[in-house]
Motif scaffolding. Structure first.
Motif, PDB file in Angstrom:
ATOM      1  N   TRP A  39       0.806  -1.061  -0.068  1.00  0.00           N
ATOM      2  CA  TRP A  39       0.091  -0.016   0.059  1.00  0.00           C
ATOM      3  C   TRP A  39       0.831   1.230   0.072  1.00  0.00           C
ATOM      4  CZ3 TRP A  39      -5.030   0.103  -0.730  1.00  0.00           C
ATOM      5  CH2 TRP A  39      -5.827  -1.092  -0.767  1.00  0.00           C
ATOM      6  N   THR A  40       2.132   1.110   0.699  1.00  0.00           N
ATOM      7  CA  THR A  40       2.953   2.281   0.694  1.00  0.00           C
ATOM      8  C   THR A  40       3.432   2.632  -0.698  1.00  0.00           C
ATOM      9  OG1 THR A  40       4.572   0.894   1.456  1.00  0.00           O
ATOM     10  CG2 THR A  40       3.477   2.170   3.336  1.00  0.00           C
ATOM     11  N   TRP A  41       3.418   1.754  -1.575  1.00  0.00           N
ATOM     12  CA  TRP A  41       4.091   2.267  -2.945  1.00  0.00           C
ATOM     13  C   TRP A  41       3.326   3.008  -3.605  1.00  0.00           C
ATOM     14  CZ3 TRP A  41       6.783  -2.711  -5.480  1.00  0.00           C
ATOM     15  CH2 TRP A  41       8.236  -3.074  -4.304  1.00  0.00           C
ATOM     16  N   ILE A  42       2.090   3.162  -3.617  1.00  0.00           N
ATOM     17  CA  ILE A  42       1.134   4.217  -4.407  1.00  0.00           C
ATOM     18  C   ILE A  42       0.774   5.128  -3.352  1.00  0.00           C
ATOM     19  CG2 ILE A  42      -0.904   4.363  -5.660  1.00  0.00           C
ATOM     20  CD1 ILE A  42       1.021   2.705  -7.043  1.00  0.00           C
ATOM     21  N   GLU A  43       0.795   6.578  -3.856  1.00  0.00           N
ATOM     22  CA  GLU A  43       0.373   7.618  -3.142  1.00  0.00           C
ATOM     23  C   GLU A  43      -0.614   8.526  -3.670  1.00  0.00           C
ATOM     24  OE1 GLU A  43       3.598  10.455  -2.057  1.00  0.00           O
ATOM     25  OE2 GLU A  43       4.134  10.722  -4.190  1.00  0.00           O
ATOM     26  N   ASP A  44      -1.692   9.315  -2.998  1.00  0.00           N
ATOM     27  CA  ASP A  44      -2.475  10.108  -3.465  1.00  0.00           C
ATOM     28  C   ASP A  44      -2.062  11.488  -2.866  1.00  0.00           C
ATOM     29  OD1 ASP A  44      -4.502  11.909  -4.083  1.00  0.00           O
ATOM     30  OD2 ASP A  44      -6.299  10.333  -3.695  1.00  0.00           O
ATOM     31  N   ARG A  45      -1.681  12.516  -3.546  1.00  0.00           N
ATOM     32  CA  ARG A  45      -0.988  13.556  -3.206  1.00  0.00           C
ATOM     33  C   ARG A  45      -1.944  14.569  -2.955  1.00  0.00           C
ATOM     34  NH1 ARG A  45       4.341  13.551  -2.969  1.00  0.00           N
ATOM     35  NH2 ARG A  45       4.203  15.785  -2.512  1.00  0.00           N
ATOM     36  N   LEU A  46      -3.122  14.558  -3.505  1.00  0.00           N
ATOM     37  CA  LEU A  46      -4.479  15.446  -3.270  1.00  0.00           C
ATOM     38  C   LEU A  46      -5.211  14.932  -2.068  1.00  0.00           C
ATOM     39  CD1 LEU A  46      -5.397  15.845  -7.019  1.00  0.00           C
ATOM     40  CD2 LEU A  46      -4.012  17.310  -5.685  1.00  0.00           C
ATOM     41  N   ARG A  47      -5.507  13.835  -1.818  1.00  0.00           N
ATOM     42  CA  ARG A  47      -6.284  13.517  -1.003  1.00  0.00           C
ATOM     43  C   ARG A  47      -5.622  13.390   0.495  1.00  0.00           C
ATOM     44  NH1 ARG A  47      -7.779  11.280  -5.327  1.00  0.00           N
ATOM     45  NH2 ARG A  47      -9.986  11.965  -6.110  1.00  0.00           N
ATOM     46  N   ARG A  48      -5.310  14.191   1.477  1.00  0.00           N
ATOM     47  CA  ARG A  48      -4.507  14.073   2.378  1.00  0.00           C
ATOM     48  C   ARG A  48      -5.194  14.774   3.607  1.00  0.00           C
ATOM     49  NH1 ARG A  48       2.151  15.495   0.749  1.00  0.00           N
ATOM     50  NH2 ARG A  48       2.340  13.578  -0.532  1.00  0.00           N
ATOM     51  N   PRO A  49      -5.241  14.108   4.895  1.00  0.00           N
ATOM     52  CA  PRO A  49      -5.670  14.828   5.939  1.00  0.00           C
ATOM     53  C   PRO A  49      -4.789  15.819   6.424  1.00  0.00           C
ATOM     54  CG  PRO A  49      -4.450  12.625   6.510  1.00  0.00           C
ATOM     55  CD  PRO A  49      -4.610  12.725   5.057  1.00  0.00           C
ATOM     56  N   ARG A  50      -5.492  17.008   6.953  1.00  0.00           N
ATOM     57  CA  ARG A  50      -4.836  17.931   7.470  1.00  0.00           C
ATOM     58  C   ARG A  50      -4.642  17.973   9.057  1.00  0.00           C
ATOM     59  NH1 ARG A  50      -5.123  18.070   2.133  1.00  0.00           N
ATOM     60  NH2 ARG A  50      -4.494  19.799   1.231  1.00  0.00           N
ATOM     61  N   THR A  51      -3.749  17.434   9.522  1.00  0.00           N
ATOM     62  CA  THR A  51      -3.860  16.988  11.068  1.00  0.00           C
ATOM     63  C   THR A  51      -3.018  18.007  11.567  1.00  0.00           C
ATOM     64  OG1 THR A  51      -1.636  15.892  10.767  1.00  0.00           O
ATOM     65  CG2 THR A  51      -3.608  14.639  10.569  1.00  0.00           C
ATOM     66  N   VAL A  52      -3.420  18.190  12.961  1.00  0.00           N
ATOM     67  CA  VAL A  52      -2.689  19.264  13.807  1.00  0.00           C
ATOM     68  C   VAL A  52      -1.463  18.582  14.699  1.00  0.00           C
ATOM     69  CG1 VAL A  52      -2.989  20.773  15.870  1.00  0.00           C
ATOM     70  CG2 VAL A  52      -4.659  20.395  14.198  1.00  0.00           C
ATOM     71  N   GLY A  53      -0.368  18.995  14.743  1.00  0.00           N
ATOM     72  CA  GLY A  53       0.782  18.434  15.274  1.00  0.00           C
ATOM     73  C   GLY A  53       0.671  18.474  17.073  1.00  0.00           C
TER      74      GLY A  53
END
Length: 281
Positions: free
Chosen positions: A64-78
């Motif tokens: 799963w880690t070999w394919i990425e979606d650069r548009l659909r990313r969660p905006r998390t708070v550190g």
């Protein structure tokens, strides 16, 4: 039900491409298969590759880690449990400014967001800024760039030049973006040296990249075809290893690498001090 021979060949080629570089977006994998002449460049083939990559990840044939979606990313708070936990983040994040000792300021502009992962990995050690345009940049992005270049040209009270390394498609729009970038930056009285590093006609011939027809709906098509012929190839088709090497070479020959090494030595000392302070808190 077993897969057809063509599907097996596509999967083999996809795994081979991903083994050489990962993660990639679905679009990147698709163009790698096109460039290796495993599939034709059609919308139907794109969807077939997309479906195949989903199935292969579900079955565990592709991680799963070999394919990425650069548009659909969660905006998390550190957040951190305490200061000692934050110390590790500080260690990874602290970077001393390398540009104070460089003879010129260098930036890289990229037309395709799908390739930004490759570029970020290469550029990070040098401290080079990556600007992703997703086509022709908007005026706000151009104005912000002009402000960066104006500040860089007068860094610490001394004048120096700015060089922009551009990477984009070889098609009517991709070839015109360099001209557009120069002209729009000049509106803000900024004139950096803008160089298109890839994709070039020489790349297409040298690496035997399969061409598509230029988009006739593009208003720049007639002029482009008259000069280059009815050919169009996306930057994604260039092998990832070639792209990384090209980017590294173009950046390194414009930087003082010894000066960067000295900055990194001082940075390492400062990181130890920073981590010690936070861990003791």
């Amino acid at each position: 039900m077993g897969r057809q021979a063509k599907t097996v060949e596509r999967l083999r080629a996809a795994i081979e491409a991903l083994s050489e570089h990962n993660p990639m977006t679905v679009r990147q994998v698709y163009y790698q298969l096109v460039s290796r002449q495993v599939i034709e460049n059609t919308r139907t083939q794109y969807q077939a590759v997309s479906n195949l990559l989903v199935d292969a990840r579900k079955t565990g044939e592709i991680p799963w880690t070999w394919i990425e979606d650069r548009l659909r990313r969660p905006r998390t708070v550190g957040m951190w449990s305490d200061l000692s936990a934050f110390a590790e983040t500080a260690r990874r994040s602290y970077r001393r400014d390398v540009w104070a000792t460089q003879p010129q300021y260098v930036e890289v502009w990229l037309e395709k967001d799908a390739l930004s992962g490759i570029f970020e990995d290469v550029l990070s050690p040098y401290g080079v800024t990556l600007n992703v345009g997703r086509g022709f940049d908007g005026w706000d992005s151009i104005r912000n760039a002009a402000a960066r270049y104006n500040a860089a040209a007068r860094y610490n009270g001394r004048k120096r030049r700015t060089t922009v390394l551009y990477f984009g498609d070889f098609d009517p729009s991709g070839e015109d973006m360099v001209r557009s970038l120069r002209e729009r930056l000049y509106f803000f009285n900024i004139s950096p040296k803008v160089i298109k590093c890839a994709l070039t006609k020489d790349d297409i011939e040298r690496y035997q990249l399969p061409p598509d027809f230029a988009k006739k709906t593009d208003t720049r098509a007639a002029k482009f075809i008259a000069r280059h012929g009815d050919v169009s190839v996306e930057l994604d088709a260039l092998p990832a290893s070639v792209l990384r090497d090209r980017l590294t070479t173009e950046v390194e020959k414009r930087l003082d690498l010894n000066a960067i090494a000295k900055v990194r030595e001082r940075e390492a000392v400062e990181i130890k001090r920073l981590v010690a302070l936070l861990s003791a808190a």
